[in-house]
Motif scaffolding. Structure first.
Motif, mmCIF file in Angstrom:
data_model
loop_
_atom_site.group_PDB
_atom_site.id
_atom_site.type_symbol
_atom_site.label_atom_id
_atom_site.label_comp_id
_atom_site.label_asym_id
_atom_site.label_seq_id
_atom_site.Cartn_x
_atom_site.Cartn_y
_atom_site.Cartn_z
ATOM 1 N N LEU A 166 32.110 43.555 -12.645
ATOM 2 C CA LEU A 166 31.056 43.438 -11.644
ATOM 3 C C LEU A 166 31.595 42.740 -10.400
ATOM 4 N N TYR A 167 31.296 43.334 -9.237
ATOM 5 C CA TYR A 167 31.741 42.792 -7.963
ATOM 6 C C TYR A 167 30.567 42.671 -7.008
ATOM 7 N N THR A 168 30.784 41.895 -5.975
ATOM 8 C CA THR A 168 29.861 41.864 -4.848
ATOM 9 C C THR A 168 30.673 41.635 -3.589
ATOM 10 N N THR A 169 30.009 41.679 -2.453
ATOM 11 C CA THR A 169 30.626 41.347 -1.173
ATOM 12 C C THR A 169 29.639 40.464 -0.420
ATOM 13 N N PRO A 170 30.087 39.753 0.594
ATOM 14 C CA PRO A 170 29.137 38.935 1.366
ATOM 15 C C PRO A 170 27.982 39.761 1.925
ATOM 16 N N ASP A 171 28.307 40.948 2.441
ATOM 17 C CA ASP A 171 27.248 41.798 3.002
ATOM 18 C C ASP A 171 26.292 42.278 1.913
ATOM 19 N N LEU A 172 26.850 42.682 0.782
ATOM 20 C CA LEU A 172 26.006 43.166 -0.310
ATOM 21 C C LEU A 172 25.129 42.045 -0.854
ATOM 22 N N SER A 173 25.679 40.848 -0.934
ATOM 23 C CA SER A 173 24.906 39.703 -1.417
ATOM 24 C C SER A 173 23.721 39.421 -0.497
ATOM 25 N N ASN A 174 23.962 39.483 0.812
ATOM 26 C CA ASN A 174 22.876 39.258 1.776
ATOM 27 C C ASN A 174 21.819 40.355 1.677
ATOM 28 N N LEU A 175 22.284 41.597 1.559
ATOM 29 C CA LEU A 175 21.348 42.713 1.432
ATOM 30 C C LEU A 175 20.531 42.598 0.147
ATOM 31 N N SER A 176 21.181 42.158 -0.923
ATOM 32 C CA SER A 176 20.490 41.999 -2.201
ATOM 33 C C SER A 176 19.375 40.964 -2.093
ATOM 34 N N ASN A 177 19.691 39.829 -1.469
ATOM 35 C CA ASN A 177 18.671 38.785 -1.298
ATOM 36 C C ASN A 177 17.516 39.276 -0.433
ATOM 37 N N GLU A 178 17.870 40.005 0.623
ATOM 38 C CA GLU A 178 16.835 40.522 1.525
ATOM 39 C C GLU A 178 15.954 41.539 0.807
ATOM 40 N N ARG A 179 16.598 42.400 0.024
ATOM 41 C CA ARG A 179 15.837 43.420 -0.699
ATOM 42 C C ARG A 179 14.900 42.791 -1.724
ATOM 43 N N GLN A 180 15.381 41.794 -2.450
ATOM 44 C CA GLN A 180 14.546 41.148 -3.456
ATOM 45 C C GLN A 180 13.353 40.441 -2.818
ATOM 46 N N ALA A 181 13.571 39.852 -1.637
ATOM 47 C CA ALA A 181 12.469 39.184 -0.937
ATOM 48 C C ALA A 181 11.405 40.194 -0.515
ATOM 49 N N ILE A 182 11.854 41.343 -0.019
ATOM 50 C CA ILE A 182 10.907 42.375 0.414
ATOM 51 C C ILE A 182 10.189 42.980 -0.788
ATOM 52 N N VAL A 183 10.926 43.185 -1.880
ATOM 53 C CA VAL A 183 10.307 43.724 -3.100
ATOM 54 C C VAL A 183 9.228 42.775 -3.615
ATOM 55 N N SER A 184 9.469 41.469 -3.503
ATOM 56 C CA SER A 184 8.462 40.489 -3.930
ATOM 57 C C SER A 184 7.194 40.626 -3.091
ATOM 58 N N LYS A 185 7.363 40.800 -1.778
ATOM 59 C CA LYS A 185 6.205 41.011 -0.902
ATOM 60 C C LYS A 185 5.498 42.318 -1.255
ATOM 61 N N TYR A 186 6.298 43.338 -1.543
ATOM 62 C CA TYR A 186 5.747 44.649 -1.889
ATOM 63 C C TYR A 186 4.902 44.550 -3.158
ATOM 64 N N ASN A 187 5.442 43.866 -4.170
ATOM 65 C CA ASN A 187 4.718 43.726 -5.438
ATOM 66 C C ASN A 187 3.439 42.907 -5.272
ATOM 67 N N ALA A 188 3.519 41.852 -4.447
ATOM 68 C CA ALA A 188 2.331 41.030 -4.203
ATOM 69 C C ALA A 188 1.254 41.850 -3.499
ATOM 70 N N ARG A 189 1.683 42.682 -2.569
ATOM 71 C CA ARG A 189 0.742 43.542 -1.850
ATOM 72 C C ARG A 189 0.096 44.543 -2.809
ATOM 73 N N GLN A 190 0.905 45.108 -3.679
ATOM 74 C CA GLN A 190 0.381 46.048 -4.666
ATOM 75 C C GLN A 190 -0.652 45.379 -5.568
ATOM 76 N N GLU A 191 -0.360 44.169 -5.993
ATOM 77 C CA GLU A 191 -1.288 43.453 -6.874
ATOM 78 C C GLU A 191 -2.632 43.233 -6.184
ATOM 79 N N ALA A 192 -2.590 42.929 -4.882
ATOM 80 C CA ALA A 192 -3.833 42.717 -4.137
ATOM 81 C C ALA A 192 -4.645 44.009 -4.072
ATOM 82 N N ILE A 193 -3.957 45.131 -3.850
ATOM 83 C CA ILE A 193 -4.649 46.418 -3.781
ATOM 84 C C ILE A 193 -5.206 46.797 -5.149
ATOM 85 N N VAL A 194 -4.410 46.577 -6.194
ATOM 86 C CA VAL A 194 -4.862 46.893 -7.552
ATOM 87 C C VAL A 194 -6.125 46.102 -7.886
ATOM 88 N N LYS A 195 -6.162 44.848 -7.476
ATOM 89 C CA LYS A 195 -7.341 44.016 -7.734
ATOM 90 C C LYS A 195 -8.578 44.614 -7.074
#
Length: 237
Positions: A166-195
């Motif tokens: 398993l490898y990573t790069t500085p750019d990939l690590s930053n993109l991964s963190n950014e993607r996970q943050a956006i996915v968290s917002k996406y999931n929270a938004r979905q939960e609000a709509i589901v409610k």
């Protein structure tokens, strides 16, 4: 000043309110015993006791199905067996989904670059893949059988497994963190709509209850009719 997320919340609320207004159901519950059918012909009784109520219930269920078809991501359900809210249902989800796809495309470029440098995906060689682990986030996964003595120092080794490295790069690590943050917002938004959707769905409790009662009564009468029509002799009441 209202930020984009708050504007999105208002739009979502308006959309849900419109749905609840469309899905309003009759307050009078179906009750066969309380229906006055005296002095009515058999056809009129059938019309009043079953045809009219079931027609109304069918209309309500059509509205309910329209809501379900509008909010569920059917492609996700068919391809990945996941029940998700379709991004097109909500403006904020559309924006977040676009950001996730853009980041995924950038990750794909990094994977493609490493794969090209290592000569993967040619002939029978297994190439580099993108993978996700909670401990590492999104990372590059390569076959362990391939030694990378001359690999660029830009690739940071995360772990050596039995069948892969398993490898990573500085750019990939930053993109991964950014993607996970956006996915968290996406999931929270979905939960609000589901409610909100669940709140609308609960308004159909009386429709479902009425339908159960109507079909139960109809089942009894149909059973009597079947027995009478198949009887070896005529019965008089």
């Amino acid at each position: 000043m209202i930020d984009a997320d708050n504007q999105g919340d208002a739009k979502m609320k308006d959309k849900i309110i419109k749905l609840t207004e469309q899905e309003k159901i009759a307050e009078n519950e179906y009750n066969l015993e309380e229906m006055n059918v005296s002095q009515l012909t058999p056809l009129q009784i059938l019309e009043k006791q079953f045809i009219q109520p079931l027609t109304k219930m069918t209309q309500n269920f059509h509205n309910f199905m329209a809501m379900i078809e509008k909010v569920i991501d059917w492609d996700k359900l068919e391809n990945e067996r996941e029940y998700m809210i379709t991004p097109s249902y909500d403006g904020v989800l559309v924006k977040l989904d676009k950001q996730i796809k853009e980041i995924a495309a950038e990750m794909g470029k990094i994977r493609h670059q490493m794969n090209r440098e290592l000569g993967g995906e040619s002939g029978k060689k297994k190439g580099v893949t993108l993978a996700f682990k909670t401990a590492y986030g999104w990372h590059l996964k390569t076959p362990s059988a391939r030694g990378f003595a001359n690999i660029s120092p830009n690739y940071i080794k995360l772990s050596i497994l039995k069948s892969s490295i398993l490898y990573t790069t500085p750019d990939l690590s930053n993109l991964s963190n950014e993607r996970q943050a956006i996915v968290s917002k996406y999931n929270a938004r979905q939960e609000a709509i589901v409610k909100k959707v669940i709140e609308v769905t609960t308004s159909y409790t009386s429709v479902i209850s009425n339908a159960i009662q109507a079909f139960s009564q109809l089942d009894i009468f149909l059973s009597f009719a079947h027995v009478a029509s198949c009887a070896p002799q005529v019965f008089f009441f």
